[in-house]
Write an enzyme that holds these catalytic residues in place. Structure first.
Site, PDB file in Angstrom:
ATOM      1  N   LYS A 240     -10.061   0.315  -2.803  1.00  0.00           N
ATOM      2  CA  LYS A 240     -10.183  -0.105  -1.129  1.00  0.00           C
ATOM      3  C   LYS A 240     -10.390   1.376  -0.629  1.00  0.00           C
ATOM      4  O   LYS A 240      -9.819   2.324  -0.739  1.00  0.00           O
ATOM      5  CB  LYS A 240      -8.586  -0.379  -0.884  1.00  0.00           C
ATOM      6  CG  LYS A 240      -8.487  -0.632   0.485  1.00  0.00           C
ATOM      7  CD  LYS A 240      -7.019  -0.995   0.829  1.00  0.00           C
ATOM      8  CE  LYS A 240      -6.809  -1.036   2.412  1.00  0.00           C
ATOM      9  NZ  LYS A 240      -5.423  -1.509   2.915  1.00  0.00           N
TER      10      LYS A 240
ATOM     11  N   LYS B 288      -6.691   3.216  -3.614  1.00  0.00           N
ATOM     12  CA  LYS B 288      -7.033   3.201  -2.191  1.00  0.00           C
ATOM     13  C   LYS B 288      -7.414   4.649  -1.992  1.00  0.00           C
ATOM     14  O   LYS B 288      -6.283   5.598  -2.284  1.00  0.00           O
ATOM     15  CB  LYS B 288      -5.723   2.642  -1.327  1.00  0.00           C
ATOM     16  CG  LYS B 288      -6.109   2.592   0.373  1.00  0.00           C
ATOM     17  CD  LYS B 288      -4.929   2.116   0.749  1.00  0.00           C
ATOM     18  CE  LYS B 288      -5.086   2.347   2.469  1.00  0.00           C
ATOM     19  NZ  LYS B 288      -4.002   1.466   3.157  1.00  0.00           N
TER      20      LYS B 288
ATOM     21  N   ASP C   1       0.823  -1.005  -0.034  1.00  0.00           N
ATOM     22  CA  ASP C   1       0.062  -0.027  -0.067  1.00  0.00           C
ATOM     23  C   ASP C   1       0.942   1.209   0.059  1.00  0.00           C
ATOM     24  O   ASP C   1       1.531   1.354   1.097  1.00  0.00           O
ATOM     25  CB  ASP C   1      -0.774   0.182   1.245  1.00  0.00           C
ATOM     26  CG  ASP C   1      -1.944  -1.076   1.207  1.00  0.00           C
ATOM     27  OD1 ASP C   1      -1.683  -2.245   0.712  1.00  0.00           O
ATOM     28  OD2 ASP C   1      -2.975  -0.620   1.676  1.00  0.00           O
TER      29      ASP C   1
END
Length: 215
Positions: A182, A153, A89
């Site tokens: 996400k 994300k 991430d």
């Protein structure tokens, strides 16, 4: 709705201990969450604890500000993968976005994605959408899709606001099936998680995973 497989069970507090990580991984295995997301310092232990389970191990890169140099982010990725993560991430360079240095932004995302994909792992690019205009979001998403990232994300949860339904819907529309979404930051209840999934999120990043599935 069965939420277990959507949840990235997360602890990224600067003061989290090895005992915290062990509890996180026990809970993730017990409830068959999609992944645990832990600080780089704890990756190796989390990987050992989640071995022989369906729980993926993720960590953060360039977190939470995103303005680390590209080479330093790449080294973070290499180290994390060597220690057992399967998902990265990574935070975009928000300073570069705000400065209009789109060549730098493109190179940064390309380099991080390439470093991750060369090892056969997945990358989630953290946009920190609360700090971006819609035009900036659209441009960053375009770069991410061109570089074939797996996930867009929303947020780190540390800078400004977290995920919103509106931004998840926007990202889902922009991704057009070419990347997954996400939602992360401030999602603490089952009702909230279900709303984000309905809006298009395919992962939920939260430190409240057990409470969420418990309703």
């Amino acid at each position: 709705m069965n939420l277990n497989g959507y949840i990235d069970h997360t602890i990224l507090r600067p003061d989290c201990t090895m005992e915290d990580i062990e509890q996180l991984c026990r809970e993730a295995r017990q409830h068959q969450f999609a992944a645990v997301c832990v600080p780089p310092f704890h990756v190796k232990r989390a990987a050992d604890l989640c071995e022989d389970s369906s729980v993926a191990v993720a960590t953060v890169v360039g977190f939470p500000m995103g303005y680390a140099s590209t080479p330093s982010k790449i080294e973070e990725i290499k180290r994390a993968i060597d220690e057992g993560v399967s998902e990265i991430d990574a935070v975009i360079n928000i300073c570069a976005v705000k400065s209009g240095n789109w060549n730098y932004v493109t190179n940064d995302i390309d380099s991080l994605t390439t470093a991750t994909h060369l090892k056969g792992k997945q990358i989630k690019i953290i946009l920190e959408t609360a700090l971006l205009t819609q035009e900036e979001i659209e441009r960053v998403v375009g770069i991410c899709l061109d570089k074939e990232v797996e996930y867009l994300k929303t947020s780190t949860g540390f800078n400004g606001g977290g995920a919103t339904l509106e931004v998840v819907e926007l990202l889902k529309r922009l991704a057009n099936g070419k990347a997954r979404i996400k939602a992360s930051g401030g999602i603490r209840s089952r009702w909230e998680a279900e709303q984000f999934i309905k809006a298009g999120a395919e992962r939920i990043g939260t430190s409240s995973g057990v409470a969420i599935i418990g309703g």
